[in-house]
Motif scaffolding. Structure first.
Motif, PDB file in Angstrom:
ATOM      1  N   THR A   5       2.714   0.780   9.646  1.00 16.70           N
ATOM      2  CA  THR A   5       2.905   1.847   7.827  1.00 16.70           C
ATOM      3  C   THR A   5       4.899   2.791   9.692  1.00 16.70           C
ATOM      4  O   THR A   5       5.824   3.074   8.636  1.00 16.70           O
ATOM      5  N   LYS A   6       4.335   3.674   9.802  1.00 14.59           N
ATOM      6  CA  LYS A   6       5.264   4.591  11.048  1.00 14.59           C
ATOM      7  C   LYS A   6       5.929   3.458  10.977  1.00 14.59           C
ATOM      8  O   LYS A   6       7.420   3.611  11.086  1.00 14.59           O
ATOM      9  N   GLU A   7       5.711   1.944  11.840  1.00 10.75           N
ATOM     10  CA  GLU A   7       6.749   1.265  12.821  1.00 10.75           C
ATOM     11  C   GLU A   7       7.672   0.406  11.063  1.00 10.75           C
ATOM     12  O   GLU A   7       9.081   0.640  11.393  1.00 10.75           O
ATOM     13  N   LEU A   8       7.167   0.091  10.240  1.00  4.28           N
ATOM     14  CA  LEU A   8       8.016  -0.077   9.125  1.00  4.28           C
ATOM     15  C   LEU A   8       8.983   1.037   8.454  1.00  4.28           C
ATOM     16  O   LEU A   8       9.629   0.819   7.974  1.00  4.28           O
ATOM     17  N   ILE A   9       8.388   1.961   8.971  1.00  7.07           N
ATOM     18  CA  ILE A   9       9.597   3.595   8.442  1.00  7.07           C
ATOM     19  C   ILE A   9      10.429   3.349   9.299  1.00  7.07           C
ATOM     20  O   ILE A   9      11.513   3.792   8.700  1.00  7.07           O
ATOM     21  N   GLN A  10      10.058   3.744  10.410  1.00  8.08           N
ATOM     22  CA  GLN A  10      11.141   3.823  11.401  1.00  8.08           C
ATOM     23  C   GLN A  10      12.039   2.099  11.218  1.00  8.08           C
ATOM     24  O   GLN A  10      13.713   2.377  11.925  1.00  8.08           O
ATOM     25  N   LYS A  11      11.396   1.168  11.106  1.00  7.42           N
ATOM     26  CA  LYS A  11      12.739  -0.273  11.152  1.00  7.42           C
ATOM     27  C   LYS A  11      13.394  -0.052  10.417  1.00  7.42           C
ATOM     28  O   LYS A  11      14.127  -0.923  11.286  1.00  7.42           O
ATOM     29  N   TYR A  12      13.184   0.376   8.619  1.00  5.70           N
ATOM     30  CA  TYR A  12      14.002   0.133   7.507  1.00  5.70           C
ATOM     31  C   TYR A  12      14.497   1.422   7.263  1.00  5.70           C
ATOM     32  O   TYR A  12      15.219   2.346   6.393  1.00  5.70           O
ATOM     33  N   ASP A  13      14.581   2.338   8.866  1.00  7.05           N
ATOM     34  CA  ASP A  13      14.926   3.767   8.259  1.00  7.05           C
ATOM     35  C   ASP A  13      14.406   3.944   6.855  1.00  7.05           C
ATOM     36  O   ASP A  13      15.579   5.146   6.602  1.00  7.05           O
ATOM     37  N   ILE A  14      13.594   4.355   6.807  1.00  5.46           N
ATOM     38  CA  ILE A  14      12.914   4.966   5.425  1.00  5.46           C
ATOM     39  C   ILE A  14      12.532   5.941   5.164  1.00  5.46           C
ATOM     40  O   ILE A  14      12.213   6.929   6.148  1.00  5.46           O
ATOM     41  N   ARG A  15      13.343   6.698   4.229  1.00  4.02           N
ATOM     42  CA  ARG A  15      13.548   8.796   3.802  1.00  4.02           C
ATOM     43  C   ARG A  15      12.914   8.734   3.015  1.00  4.02           C
ATOM     44  O   ARG A  15      12.621   8.491   2.297  1.00  4.02           O
ATOM     45  N   LEU A  16      11.088   9.213   3.078  1.00  4.05           N
ATOM     46  CA  LEU A  16      10.414   9.871   1.969  1.00  4.05           C
ATOM     47  C   LEU A  16      10.925  10.651   0.548  1.00  4.05           C
ATOM     48  O   LEU A  16      11.356  11.252   1.199  1.00  4.05           O
ATOM     49  N   THR A  17      10.716   9.778   0.323  1.00  5.63           N
ATOM     50  CA  THR A  17      11.205  11.605  -0.913  1.00  5.63           C
ATOM     51  C   THR A  17      10.301  12.271  -1.852  1.00  5.63           C
ATOM     52  O   THR A  17       9.142  11.493  -2.836  1.00  5.63           O
ATOM     53  N   LYS A  18      10.620  13.246  -1.404  1.00  5.90           N
ATOM     54  CA  LYS A  18       9.559  14.153  -2.486  1.00  5.90           C
ATOM     55  C   LYS A  18       8.925  14.113  -4.025  1.00  5.90           C
ATOM     56  O   LYS A  18       8.042  13.952  -4.483  1.00  5.90           O
ATOM     57  N   SER A  19      10.550  14.376  -4.146  1.00  8.43           N
ATOM     58  CA  SER A  19      10.529  13.916  -5.756  1.00  8.43           C
ATOM     59  C   SER A  19       9.697  12.597  -6.481  1.00  8.43           C
ATOM     60  O   SER A  19       9.209  12.358  -7.183  1.00  8.43           O
ATOM     61  N   LEU A  20       9.577  12.297  -5.537  1.00  3.31           N
ATOM     62  CA  LEU A  20       8.608  10.253  -5.954  1.00  3.31           C
ATOM     63  C   LEU A  20       8.003  10.456  -6.038  1.00  3.31           C
ATOM     64  O   LEU A  20       6.758   9.242  -6.194  1.00  3.31           O
ATOM     65  N   GLY A  21       6.662  11.470  -5.470  1.00  2.00           N
ATOM     66  CA  GLY A  21       5.779  11.499  -4.891  1.00  2.00           C
ATOM     67  C   GLY A  21       4.735  10.788  -3.727  1.00  2.00           C
ATOM     68  O   GLY A  21       4.051   9.785  -4.014  1.00  2.00           O
ATOM     69  N   GLN A  22       5.606  10.138  -2.879  1.00  2.00           N
ATOM     70  CA  GLN A  22       5.603   8.972  -1.874  1.00  2.00           C
ATOM     71  C   GLN A  22       5.090   9.705  -0.909  1.00  2.00           C
ATOM     72  O   GLN A  22       4.950  10.118  -0.119  1.00  2.00           O
ATOM     73  N   ASN A  23       3.381   8.923  -1.045  1.00  2.00           N
ATOM     74  CA  ASN A  23       2.582   9.289  -0.100  1.00  2.00           C
ATOM     75  C   ASN A  23       1.481   7.752   0.064  1.00  2.00           C
ATOM     76  O   ASN A  23       0.999   7.667  -0.156  1.00  2.00           O
ATOM     77  N   PHE A  24       2.185   7.401   1.197  1.00  2.00           N
ATOM     78  CA  PHE A  24       1.084   5.898   1.944  1.00  2.00           C
ATOM     79  C   PHE A  24      -0.039   5.431   2.143  1.00  2.00           C
ATOM     80  O   PHE A  24      -0.289   6.492   2.767  1.00  2.00           O
ATOM     81  N   LEU A  25      -0.458   5.004   1.464  1.00  2.00           N
ATOM     82  CA  LEU A  25      -1.971   4.709   1.959  1.00  2.00           C
ATOM     83  C   LEU A  25      -2.602   4.079   3.277  1.00  2.00           C
ATOM     84  O   LEU A  25      -1.929   2.769   3.593  1.00  2.00           O
ATOM     85  N   VAL A  26      -2.476   4.096   4.077  1.00  2.00           N
ATOM     86  CA  VAL A  26      -3.171   3.860   5.556  1.00  2.00           C
ATOM     87  C   VAL A  26      -4.938   3.389   5.803  1.00  2.00           C
ATOM     88  O   VAL A  26      -4.631   2.652   6.757  1.00  2.00           O
ATOM     89  N   ASP A  27      -5.158   3.437   5.246  1.00  2.00           N
ATOM     90  CA  ASP A  27      -6.449   3.705   5.763  1.00  2.00           C
ATOM     91  C   ASP A  27      -7.327   2.239   4.967  1.00  2.00           C
ATOM     92  O   ASP A  27      -6.941   1.780   3.828  1.00  2.00           O
TER      93      ASP A  27
END
Length: 289
Positions: A5-27
């Protein structure tokens, strides 16, 4: 999964948007449990709402006949396309689920896979719009069989609540009118990136083919429910008569409650769905001259 997940976030330069309630399940264990609870096979069309970067999407697509991922954030489309490129049975829709026609989406998918028999919804729902999304699915319901959602723990407790408890309210009645909800398990904030500030719960809802009770007027039923819970400290009689939603005097409402064997001094949170239906059906009947 956390590292991917961290690698994909970095690869695509993703900025999580708090207003969209973005919390990625990683378990991985939790993801597997959710997928298993949906009991998915090749006869199913599965709709995932808010797939994020596809941590659960991949496993859903591997099991389903057709998988539709509906993601509102355009910045998450590239990683989702990467995840789904190996699954020709998948479709990716960049839309707001609240503005999307479920009937149209399902019809198009059934044309692609006419052998599919069931429609299931699986989602880690954005907590800020959980209730509107759930009610959209239940009210529109173009043939949905099962829904498995991860939602805020407090909302889950309200959805599955029984009459008489502090969590029982209009949301409980609305969901249980359309479905049989079941609380499955809780999920710690540590299972997400970033960590949410609240605990989560996974619920499963088996959608009824016919609503739980027969009504003369569905709008009257929900108006009655909302009025009964609108002033929780007031007695049922006072809550209903003070609402000004019914063309009935206080004495007429009292007589209806007496006729139905319902205590006028009870509170709304003690009534069953059947009792709400009985009251609303009486309210919906034409006035006898």
């Amino acid at each position: 999964m956390r590292q991917i997940t961290k690698e994909l976030i970095q690869k695509y330069d993703i900025r999580l948007t708090k207003s969209l309630g973005q919390n990625f399940l990683v378990d991985d264990n939790i993801i597997d449990k959710i997928v298993n609870m949906a009991d998915i096979d090749k006869n199913d069309i599965v709709i995932e709402v808010g797939p994020g970067i596809g941590n659960m999407t991949r496993r859903l697509a591997a099991k389903a006949g057709r998988l539709i991922a509906v993601e509102i954030d355009k910045h998450l489309i590239p990683p989702l396309e990467e995840v789904l490129k190996e699954f020709p049975n998948s479709s990716l829709i960049n839309k707001d689920i609240l503005k999307t026609s479920l009937e149209e989406v399902i019809r198009e998918e059934k044309e692609k896979a006419p052998e599919t028999e069931h429609v299931k919804i699986v989602a880690n729902l954005p907590y800020y719009i959980t209730t509107p999304i759930i009610m959209k699915f239940l009210e529109e319901n173009p043939g949905i069989d099962t829904m498995v959602f991860m939602i805020q723990k407090e909302v889950a407790e309200r959805i599955v609540a029984s009459p008489g408890g502090k969590d029982y309210g209009a949301l409980s009645v609305a969901v249980q009118y359309y479905s049989k909800p079941e609380r499955l398990f809780d999920v710690s904030p540590h299972c997400f990136v970033p960590k949410p500030e609240v605990d989560s719960t996974v619920i499963r809802m088996k959608v009824f083919k016919e609503p739980a009770v027969k009504l003369i007027n569905k709008d009257m039923f929900f108006t009655t429910v909302k009025a009964s819970f609108g002033q929780r400290r007031k007695t049922l009689l006072n809550a209903l008569s003070n609402s000004n939603k019914f063309a009935k005097s206080k004495e007429e409402i009292r007589q209806i409650l007496i006729d139905l064997g319902i205590d006028e001094n009870a509170r709304g949170e003690t009534l069953t769905i059947n009792q709400f239906a009985q009251i609303s059906n009486r309210f919906a009947q034409p006035t006898q001259n």
